[in-house]
Design an enzyme around this catalytic site. Structure first.
Site, PDB file in Angstrom:
ATOM      1  N   ASP A   1      33.548  49.051  28.524  1.00 48.64           N
ATOM      2  CA  ASP A   1      33.396  49.338  29.946  1.00 48.64           C
ATOM      3  C   ASP A   1      34.433  48.522  30.710  1.00 48.64           C
ATOM      4  O   ASP A   1      34.536  47.299  30.533  1.00 48.64           O
ATOM      5  CB  ASP A   1      31.984  48.963  30.389  1.00 48.64           C
ATOM      6  CG  ASP A   1      31.762  49.196  31.864  1.00 48.64           C
ATOM      7  OD1 ASP A   1      32.214  48.357  32.665  1.00 48.64           O
ATOM      8  OD2 ASP A   1      31.130  50.215  32.211  1.00 48.64           O
ATOM      9  N   GLY A   2      35.223  49.179  31.551  1.00 43.46           N
ATOM     10  CA  GLY A   2      36.311  48.494  32.236  1.00 43.46           C
ATOM     11  C   GLY A   2      35.843  47.333  33.087  1.00 43.46           C
ATOM     12  O   GLY A   2      36.485  46.272  33.125  1.00 43.46           O
TER      13      GLY A   2
ATOM     14  N   ASP B   1      42.299  53.412  36.788  1.00 46.52           N
ATOM     15  CA  ASP B   1      42.327  54.880  36.815  1.00 46.52           C
ATOM     16  C   ASP B   1      41.190  55.409  35.947  1.00 46.52           C
ATOM     17  O   ASP B   1      41.385  56.275  35.096  1.00 46.52           O
ATOM     18  CB  ASP B   1      43.688  55.378  36.304  1.00 46.52           C
ATOM     19  CG  ASP B   1      43.877  56.878  36.481  1.00 46.52           C
ATOM     20  OD1 ASP B   1      43.276  57.447  37.414  1.00 46.52           O
ATOM     21  OD2 ASP B   1      44.618  57.485  35.679  1.00 46.52           O
TER      22      ASP B   1
END
Length: 344
Positions: free
Chosen positions: A187-188, A205
C-alpha cells in the site's frame, strides 16, 4: 469487443468504424504532441474513440453510478484482475470499464503517450538529475519506464498495491529489477509511512477501480510525503476525479506544503500538483529556462514550453517582471496554470 471478463488480455482489431464520443476515461486526455507526429496522434485518438464505444452502457454505469439504459453493477470479482486491452499499436491497462490506468505504444514502449504523464515529469525542471525517485502506483509502468531510460543515474522505486498489476509488467515491457530499479508490492500510504528511505522526487499516481484511494489523498499521507522528501524535494500528485473533489484534496496538500503549482488540464479531469518541501520555488528563472533547454536535448518531450508557461503565468498573476519571482513565493500560495502544454 471486450465483455465483462477476468481474462488478462483481450485484443480487438476489428472496429475501425466506431464513431468518436466524449465519455473518455480521464487518464487519457491528450493535447497536441509536438514531440510526436501526426500518425502517432491519430493512432491514439482512434484508440480512445474505439475504447469509448466498447460496452458504453456498462462503462457509464461503473463511472457515474446511475442507471443508463440496460447497464447494471458488476458483481464482486467480475473484473477481478487487470484487463489488458490492445488495439493496433496501443496497449492499455484497464482498472474497470470507467477508467484506463495506462496506455503504451507497442513500437515505442518507453514513450509517454499520455499528456498527464508528461506533465508529471515537469518536476525535472526543478531537479533534472534526482538521486532517488519514487512512484506510488505502477499501473502499466509508463512513468517507471521513462525514468529508467532517461534518468540513468537515478535510483527508482515503484510501489504498487495490486500483485495482479505487477504480474502483467512484462506485457508492458517494464524493465527487470536491478540495483537501481525496485518494485515494491505494498500500500503506497503504508510504504511512505514505514519505509526509512527518502527521495528527491515523489510521484503519486495511484488509483484503483473506484478512482483515487482515500489513503492516498489524506492529510496524514501528505504529511508523510513531506517527511519523506529530502531537502529541496518535490511531491507530484496526479488528481483524476470529479473537479468538485479537488478542492478538499488541494487544501490537504497545502496544509503540508507552503508552495504548490497547480496544472489543471485543458480537457478532462486530470490535474497535476507540484508541491515543494522547502516552501518556495527557485529564484533563478534564467537557470530554470537553461535547465529546460538542457532537458530538451536529452528528453523527447518539451520542457521549454512548460517552463515558459510557468513564467508567463507568474507574470500575469503577480504583475511583476519574471526576475521578481523570489519575493512571490515566500508565503503559502498556489499558482494555477491553464493547460496549454503541447508536448507522454
Amino acid at each position: 469487443m471486450i465483455g465483462r471478463t477476468s481474462a488478462v488480455t483481450m485484443t480487438d482489431r476489428s472496429a475501425g468504424d466506431f464513431a468518436a464520443d466524449s465519455d473518455i476515461a480521464c487518464e487519457l486526455e491528450m493535447g497536441t504532441d509536438v514531440s510526436g507526429d501526426d500518425s502517432a496522434e491519430a493512432e491514439l485518438d482512434h484508440f480512445l474513440d474505439h475504447l469509448d464505444e466498447i460496452d458504453r452502457d456498462q462503462r457509464y454505469f461503473e463511472r457515474y453510478g446511475t442507471e443508463h439504459r440496460h447497464a447494471s453493477p458488476m458483481e464482486p470479482g467480475e473484473l477481478a484482475v487487470p484487463l489488458v486491452f490492445e488495439l493496433g499499436n496501443i496497449r492499455s491497462l484497464l482498472a474497470n470499464w470507467a477508467f484506463v490506468q495506462s496506455a503504451m505504444s507497442i513500437d515505442d514502449p518507453d514513450r509517454l503517450i499520455l499528456d498527464y504523464t508528461r506533465r508529471m515529469m515537469g518536476s525535472l525542471l526543478f531537479n533534472p538529475s534526482p538521486g532517488a525517485l519514487e512512484i506510488i502506483g505502477l499501473g502499466g509502468g509508463s512513468l517507471a519506464k521513462y525514468c529508467h531510460r532517461y534518468l540513468p543515474d537515478t535510483s527508482i522505486i515503484a510501489v504498487e498495491i495490486d500483485p495482479d498489476v505487477i504480474a502483467v509488467r512484462e506485457q508492458f515491457f517494464v524493465p527487470p529489477e536491478s540495483d537501481r530499479f525496485e518494485i515494491v508490492c505494498d500500500d503506497g500510504a503504508e510504504f511512505v509511512r514505514r519505509d526509512i528511505r527518502s527521495c528527491d522526487i515523489l510521484l503519486v499516481d495511484g488509483f484503483d477501480k473506484d478512482g483515487q484511494p482515500a489513503q492516498l489523498c489524506s492529510s496524514k499521507f501528505y504529511r508523510d510525503c513531506h517527511s519523506r522528501l529530502k531537502p529541496g524535494g518535490i511531491l507530484v500528485v496526479n488528481l483524476c476525479d470529479d473537479h468538485w473533489k479537488h478542492t478538499s484534496i488541494l487544501s490537504r496538500i497545502r496544509e503540508c506544503f507552503e508552495c504548490t503549482i497547480d496544472l489543471p488540464m485543458k480537457i478532462g479531469m486530470n490535474r497535476i500538483i507540484f508541491a515543494f518541501r522547502d516552501g518556495r520555488l527557485p529564484s533563478d528563472l534564467t537557470a530554470l529556462l537553461r535547465t529546460a533547454g538542457d532537458l530538451d536535448r536529452i528528453h523527447p518531450i518539451s520542457f521549454s514550453l512548460l517552463a515558459n508557461e510557468i513564467l508567463d503565468a507568474i507574470q500575469s498573476l503577480e504583475g511583476r517582471p519574471v526576475n521578481g519571482i523570489e519575493s512571490g513565493f515566500h508565503e503559502p500560495q498556489s499558482l494555477s496554470i491553464a493547460s496549454l502544454w503541447l508536448a507522454d
